[in-house]
Scaffold this motif. Structure first.
Motif, PDB file in Angstrom:
ATOM      1  N   VAL A  57      -9.255   2.978 -12.488  1.00  0.00           N
ATOM      2  CA  VAL A  57      -8.502   3.293 -11.693  1.00  0.00           C
ATOM      3  C   VAL A  57      -7.162   2.195 -11.989  1.00  0.00           C
ATOM      4  O   VAL A  57      -7.974   1.212 -11.137  1.00  0.00           O
ATOM      5  CB  VAL A  57      -8.040   4.139 -10.697  1.00  0.00           C
ATOM      6  N   PRO A  58      -5.772   2.083 -12.343  1.00  0.00           N
ATOM      7  CA  PRO A  58      -5.002   1.737 -11.671  1.00  0.00           C
ATOM      8  C   PRO A  58      -4.652   1.355 -10.368  1.00  0.00           C
ATOM      9  O   PRO A  58      -4.224   1.957  -9.756  1.00  0.00           O
ATOM     10  CB  PRO A  58      -3.824   1.898 -12.552  1.00  0.00           C
ATOM     11  N   VAL A  59      -4.115  -0.054 -10.315  1.00  0.00           N
ATOM     12  CA  VAL A  59      -3.759   0.085  -8.429  1.00  0.00           C
ATOM     13  C   VAL A  59      -2.365  -0.762  -8.322  1.00  0.00           C
ATOM     14  O   VAL A  59      -2.819  -2.029  -9.470  1.00  0.00           O
ATOM     15  CB  VAL A  59      -4.912  -0.839  -7.639  1.00  0.00           C
ATOM     16  N   THR A  60      -1.729  -0.417  -8.401  1.00  0.00           N
ATOM     17  CA  THR A  60      -0.360  -0.647  -8.279  1.00  0.00           C
ATOM     18  C   THR A  60       0.332  -1.218  -6.320  1.00  0.00           C
ATOM     19  O   THR A  60       0.084  -0.349  -5.427  1.00  0.00           O
ATOM     20  CB  THR A  60       0.980  -0.328  -8.770  1.00  0.00           C
ATOM     21  N   VAL A  61       1.147  -1.698  -5.953  1.00  0.00           N
ATOM     22  CA  VAL A  61       1.791  -2.043  -5.289  1.00  0.00           C
ATOM     23  C   VAL A  61       3.387  -2.030  -4.910  1.00  0.00           C
ATOM     24  O   VAL A  61       3.900  -2.414  -5.494  1.00  0.00           O
ATOM     25  CB  VAL A  61       1.578  -3.022  -4.137  1.00  0.00           C
ATOM     26  N   THR A  62       3.818  -0.464  -3.841  1.00  0.00           N
ATOM     27  CA  THR A  62       4.700  -0.494  -4.084  1.00  0.00           C
ATOM     28  C   THR A  62       5.887  -1.023  -3.164  1.00  0.00           C
ATOM     29  O   THR A  62       5.237  -1.498  -1.868  1.00  0.00           O
ATOM     30  CB  THR A  62       5.385   1.591  -4.407  1.00  0.00           C
ATOM     31  N   ASN A  69       2.785  -4.785 -11.321  1.00  0.00           N
ATOM     32  CA  ASN A  69       1.882  -4.229 -12.569  1.00  0.00           C
ATOM     33  C   ASN A  69       0.827  -4.243 -12.183  1.00  0.00           C
ATOM     34  O   ASN A  69       0.029  -4.193 -10.533  1.00  0.00           O
ATOM     35  CB  ASN A  69       1.858  -5.495 -13.145  1.00  0.00           C
ATOM     36  N   PRO A  70      -0.248  -2.909 -13.004  1.00  0.00           N
ATOM     37  CA  PRO A  70      -1.674  -2.878 -12.411  1.00  0.00           C
ATOM     38  C   PRO A  70      -2.413  -3.008 -12.550  1.00  0.00           C
ATOM     39  O   PRO A  70      -2.388  -3.860 -13.150  1.00  0.00           O
ATOM     40  CB  PRO A  70      -1.266  -0.728 -13.263  1.00  0.00           C
TER      41      PRO A  70
END
Length: 248
Positions: A57-62, A69-70
């Motif tokens: 799965v892609p992991v992103t930080v908001t 970026n993932p």
């Protein structure tokens, strides 16, 4: 922006740290479509507890400044153990066992009861491990811990080393055929009895008694012979004397 570790259990619960820049004030970390629990946050890192999931799965930080970026995170299933060999050994440990199953590639620990040992991964279906010292004789559960979790279900039995206290009789003709009673301790798992280098037929009577028939000497000559009793718990020895036959 690295992620460490980049793999974890399908059940979630892995502590993951993402490092980079401008990460302060993170409002969300997503693993695919799921939101992770943020436990720590600085301008250069975010630490989270991964949610459950599967596959990659892609992991992103908001943050208030936007979404990163993932990075890729790999979900690993719990290991499955199908066999352990051998299933018993000396209480002192030190012997090597092989565990087979699936999902063993990321194995980091094998527990024998409460005692942990570090395995050597052969492949996804096999690992080897040196058995740690046991707290005493008897069975213990065996568990394997991987990035996917921990799986139990196998058993290993610690066996105390044997002792031999007496041979009765402790001598006999070089032609063999003498019935000898071996008395000692921890003899119930006897695997072999040797007179010198020659195997002898034996019968386990109890944990303290083994009956054996002496083989003839290799060249028919009299003399001393070391009697070696081997069990799953180790080796014990005693002395036997082959006697010369009468001559006229």
């Amino acid at each position: 922006m690295p992620i460490s570790p980049n793999q974890g259990s399908t059940g979630g619960g892995t502590i993951v740290t993402i490092t980079g820049t401008n990460l302060g004030g993170a409002t969300a970390v997503h693993f695919g479509s799921k939101t992770a629990t943020i436990t720590a946050n600085t301008p250069t890192s975010v630490t989270v507890i991964s949610p459950s999931g599967s596959g990659t799965v892609p992991v992103t930080v908001t943050t208030p400044g936007g979404t990163s970026n993932p990075l890729s995170f790999f979900y690993v299933g719990a290991p499955f153990k199908s066999s352990i060999s051998p299933v018993s050994g000396v209480t002192a440990g030190g012997n090597t066992v092989t565990i087979t199953g699936t999902g063993l590639t990321t194995a980091t620990a094998v527990n024998f009861g409460a005692v942990s040992a570090t395995p050597t991964v052969v492949n996804d279906g096999q690992l080897t491990v040196t058995v740690p010292t046991g707290t005493g004789p008897g069975p213990v559960s065996v568990s394997v811990t991987t990035a996917g979790g921990t799986n139990n279900g196998l058993s290993y039995t610690y066996v105390d080393a044997p002792t031999v206290t007496t041979l009765n009789p402790n001598s006999g003709p070089a032609s063999g055929g003498t019935v000898v009673t071996i008395t000692g301790t921890n003899l119930s798992t006897t695997q072999s009895v040797l007179f010198g280098a020659t195997p002898a037929p034996f019968t386990v009577i109890s944990d303290t008694t083994v009956s054996v028939v002496t083989p003839p000497t290799a060249d028919g000559s009299p003399g001393p012979a070391t009697v070696t009793v081997t069990t799953t718990g180790g080796v014990a020895t005693a002395d036997f004397t082959y006697l010369a036959g009468p001559g006229i």
